[in-house]
Design a protein around this motif. Structure first.
Motif, PDB file in Angstrom:
ATOM      1  N   SER A 150      -0.546  -7.431  -2.612  1.00  0.00           N
ATOM      2  CA  SER A 150      -0.880  -6.170  -3.278  1.00  0.00           C
ATOM      3  C   SER A 150      -0.346  -6.165  -4.694  1.00  0.00           C
ATOM      4  O   SER A 150       0.581  -6.899  -5.037  1.00  0.00           O
ATOM      5  N   PHE A 151      -0.968  -5.319  -5.529  1.00  0.00           N
ATOM      6  CA  PHE A 151      -0.417  -5.074  -6.870  1.00  0.00           C
ATOM      7  C   PHE A 151      -0.662  -3.626  -7.296  1.00  0.00           C
ATOM      8  O   PHE A 151      -0.545  -3.283  -8.466  1.00  0.00           O
ATOM      9  N   ALA A 152      -1.011  -2.762  -6.327  1.00  0.00           N
ATOM     10  CA  ALA A 152      -1.254  -1.347  -6.613  1.00  0.00           C
ATOM     11  C   ALA A 152      -0.823  -0.525  -5.396  1.00  0.00           C
ATOM     12  O   ALA A 152      -0.788  -1.024  -4.274  1.00  0.00           O
ATOM     13  N   ASP A 153      -0.516   0.748  -5.631  1.00  0.00           N
ATOM     14  CA  ASP A 153      -0.018   1.604  -4.560  1.00  0.00           C
ATOM     15  C   ASP A 153      -0.999   1.710  -3.398  1.00  0.00           C
ATOM     16  O   ASP A 153      -0.601   1.733  -2.234  1.00  0.00           O
TER      17      ASP A 153
ATOM     18  N   GLY B 274      -5.398  -6.844  -2.003  1.00  0.00           N
ATOM     19  CA  GLY B 274      -5.778  -5.827  -1.034  1.00  0.00           C
ATOM     20  C   GLY B 274      -7.019  -5.081  -1.463  1.00  0.00           C
ATOM     21  O   GLY B 274      -7.486  -5.202  -2.590  1.00  0.00           O
ATOM     22  N   GLY B 275      -7.573  -4.304  -0.540  1.00  0.00           N
ATOM     23  CA  GLY B 275      -8.794  -3.563  -0.814  1.00  0.00           C
ATOM     24  C   GLY B 275      -9.886  -3.924   0.182  1.00  0.00           C
ATOM     25  O   GLY B 275      -9.659  -4.642   1.157  1.00  0.00           O
ATOM     26  N   THR B 276     -11.087  -3.447  -0.092  1.00  0.00           N
ATOM     27  CA  THR B 276     -12.213  -3.671   0.814  1.00  0.00           C
ATOM     28  C   THR B 276     -12.520  -5.154   0.983  1.00  0.00           C
ATOM     29  O   THR B 276     -13.064  -5.567   2.016  1.00  0.00           O
TER      30      THR B 276
ATOM     31  N   THR C 224      -9.583 -14.718  -4.779  1.00  0.00           N
ATOM     32  CA  THR C 224     -10.182 -13.502  -5.333  1.00  0.00           C
ATOM     33  C   THR C 224      -9.072 -12.488  -5.599  1.00  0.00           C
ATOM     34  O   THR C 224      -8.321 -12.123  -4.694  1.00  0.00           O
ATOM     35  N   THR C 225      -8.934 -12.087  -6.848  1.00  0.00           N
ATOM     36  CA  THR C 225      -7.783 -11.274  -7.256  1.00  0.00           C
ATOM     37  C   THR C 225      -8.192  -9.941  -7.869  1.00  0.00           C
ATOM     38  O   THR C 225      -7.449  -9.360  -8.647  1.00  0.00           O
ATOM     39  N   GLY C 226      -9.381  -9.461  -7.526  1.00  0.00           N
ATOM     40  CA  GLY C 226      -9.812  -8.158  -8.022  1.00  0.00           C
ATOM     41  C   GLY C 226     -10.557  -8.250  -9.343  1.00  0.00           C
ATOM     42  O   GLY C 226     -10.700  -9.318  -9.930  1.00  0.00           O
ATOM     43  N   GLY C 227     -11.023  -7.092  -9.804  1.00  0.00           N
ATOM     44  CA  GLY C 227     -11.858  -7.061 -11.006  1.00  0.00           C
ATOM     45  C   GLY C 227     -11.119  -7.389 -12.285  1.00  0.00           C
ATOM     46  O   GLY C 227     -11.683  -7.951 -13.217  1.00  0.00           O
TER      47      GLY C 227
ATOM     48  N   VAL D 271      -1.957  -4.097   3.045  1.00  0.00           N
ATOM     49  CA  VAL D 271      -1.654  -5.525   3.195  1.00  0.00           C
ATOM     50  C   VAL D 271      -0.422  -5.734   4.067  1.00  0.00           C
ATOM     51  O   VAL D 271      -0.345  -6.700   4.841  1.00  0.00           O
ATOM     52  N   ARG D 272       0.522  -4.805   3.980  1.00  0.00           N
ATOM     53  CA  ARG D 272       1.721  -4.915   4.812  1.00  0.00           C
ATOM     54  C   ARG D 272       1.354  -4.788   6.293  1.00  0.00           C
ATOM     55  O   ARG D 272       1.858  -5.538   7.142  1.00  0.00           O
ATOM     56  N   HIS D 273       0.460  -3.853   6.604  1.00  0.00           N
ATOM     57  CA  HIS D 273       0.023  -3.674   7.988  1.00  0.00           C
ATOM     58  C   HIS D 273      -0.779  -4.869   8.483  1.00  0.00           C
ATOM     59  O   HIS D 273      -0.664  -5.255   9.659  1.00  0.00           O
ATOM     60  N   MET D 274      -1.588  -5.446   7.610  1.00  0.00           N
ATOM     61  CA  MET D 274      -2.357  -6.636   8.008  1.00  0.00           C
ATOM     62  C   MET D 274      -1.421  -7.776   8.389  1.00  0.00           C
ATOM     63  O   MET D 274      -1.672  -8.515   9.348  1.00  0.00           O
ATOM     64  N   GLY D 275      -0.332  -7.913   7.649  1.00  0.00           N
ATOM     65  CA  GLY D 275       0.660  -8.934   7.972  1.00  0.00           C
ATOM     66  C   GLY D 275       1.438  -8.593   9.229  1.00  0.00           C
ATOM     67  O   GLY D 275       1.651  -9.435  10.099  1.00  0.00           O
ATOM     68  N   ARG D 276       1.830  -7.323   9.334  1.00  0.00           N
ATOM     69  CA  ARG D 276       2.621  -6.874  10.489  1.00  0.00           C
ATOM     70  C   ARG D 276       1.865  -7.065  11.803  1.00  0.00           C
ATOM     71  O   ARG D 276       2.438  -7.455  12.818  1.00  0.00           O
TER      72      ARG D 276
END
Length: 344
Positions: free
Chosen positions: A267-270, A249-251, A174-177, A276-281
């Protein structure tokens, strides 16, 4: 007289569908508690989702980029519709816009960035972090209701189910809208280079504005292991069925947590990058990085998918952390908070 709530949100080629979907989730919960909800959009786009959920809407015929110009329009709407709350979900909204409308009715802003304080009725900032000192200081001794943390993640009712299903030998993509970097296509084009993935089915969720639909259809015609899904109303079923997932990333990441589906995120947006970085960390998901900085990120994603498919211990560890992150009742708490504020 029922409490009336408006939702000012847009979804188009530039604004991720997730903004509309999280407002939709909150609205559905509000309706279940006896409130009346209506959506207000600048353009007639993505309204099929509102129709499917029996939610009324108006098209403002304004510019989604120039919200200052629509203040007189929204002011008139609020007065005419006798709204008691206006939920605003737009990165184009600023303090001037929000505070101008808050003079007419209570405004709740869904704030993803915490860049400045707003003198409004409520601020929603959901995060899996339980405490944010910066945010607490920003709203200390103010009249603004602060809805913060994992208790307020706005997931739809389908994610409140806790049933367990047999996982299939499948990967969810799933890669967003819009998928502006064509990552769904790039992943599928390279997946067969990894021998262990050749027997896996790839379920691909296509957003309504996905820019690679035709190329994805060609790939699916050539490979029976690729299954495309459009206009999905039960995405949680696919999340629960698949052994693992790849997601922007996102909801959606919180949705995957609710389903306990081990995930490779990117991620691909600010507004996605830090999340996503925190989820990995924190070892909740595998973070593949940012598509804007790595033009071969599909290979990093696929290598991480291979690791997940080959290591049951890793999948189990991630799934447990994901399920412990949120309880999926955020929309219930948000809806009750809005209702109770009107009763004071």
């Amino acid at each position: 007289m029922p409490i009336r709530i408006g939702f000012r949100v847009d979804a188009n080629e530039h604004i991720a569908t997730g903004h509309l979907m999280r407002c939709l989730a909150i609205a559905k919960e509000c309706v279940s508690l006896g409130m009346e909800c209506k959506f207000y959009l600048a353009e007639d786009k993505m309204t099929d989702k509102l129709k499917e959920n029996n939610l009324s809407y108006d098209i403002l015929h304004t510019s989604w980029e120039q919200l200052h110009q629509e203040i007189p329009v929204m002011t008139e709407v609020i007065k005419r519709e006798k709204l008691q709350w206006l939920v605003v979900d737009s990165y184009m909204a600023d303090a001037y816009y929000l505070e101008a409308l808050n003079k007419v009715c209570k405004v709740m802003y869904i704030d993803d960035f915490i860049s400045e304080p707003y003198n409004i009725g409520a601020v929603l900032h959901y995060s899996y972090i339980k405490r944010n000192i910066k945010l607490e200081e920003m709203y200390k001794n103010t009249g603004t209701m602060l809805l913060f943390g994992p208790d307020y993640v706005p997931l739809r009712k389908e994610f409140q189910r806790k049933d367990n299903v047999q996982r299939e030998q499948a990967v969810l993509i799933t890669t967003g809208g819009t998928d502006p970097y064509g990552l769904g296509q790039r992943i599928l084009e390279h997946k067969n280079e990894y021998v262990s993935l050749r027997e896996y089915t790839f379920h691909v969720i296509l957003g309504n504005m996905n820019q690679s639909v035709e190329r994805l259809k060609l790939l699916a015609q050539k490979d029976s292991k690729i299954i495309l899904h459009q206009n999905v109303n039960n995405i949680s079923d696919y999340m629960r069925r698949c052994e693992c997932a790849v997601s922007a990333g996102g909801t959606t990441l919180y949705e995957l947590c609710a389903c306990g589906t081990p995930t490779v995120c990117f991620s691909f947006a600010d507004n996605q990058e830090q999340f996503v970085r925190h989820m990995g960390r924190d070892g909740i998901m595998i973070c593949a990085g940012d598509a804007r900085e790595n033009n071969r990120i599909e290979n990093d994603i696929l290598r991480a998918v291979v690791e997940l498919t080959e290591r049951e211990d890793l999948r189990n560890r991630l799934a447990l952390k994901m399920r412990n992150l949120i309880d999926s009742f955020g929309t219930v708490r948000i809806a009750k908070a809005l209702r109770e504020a009107c009763m004071r």
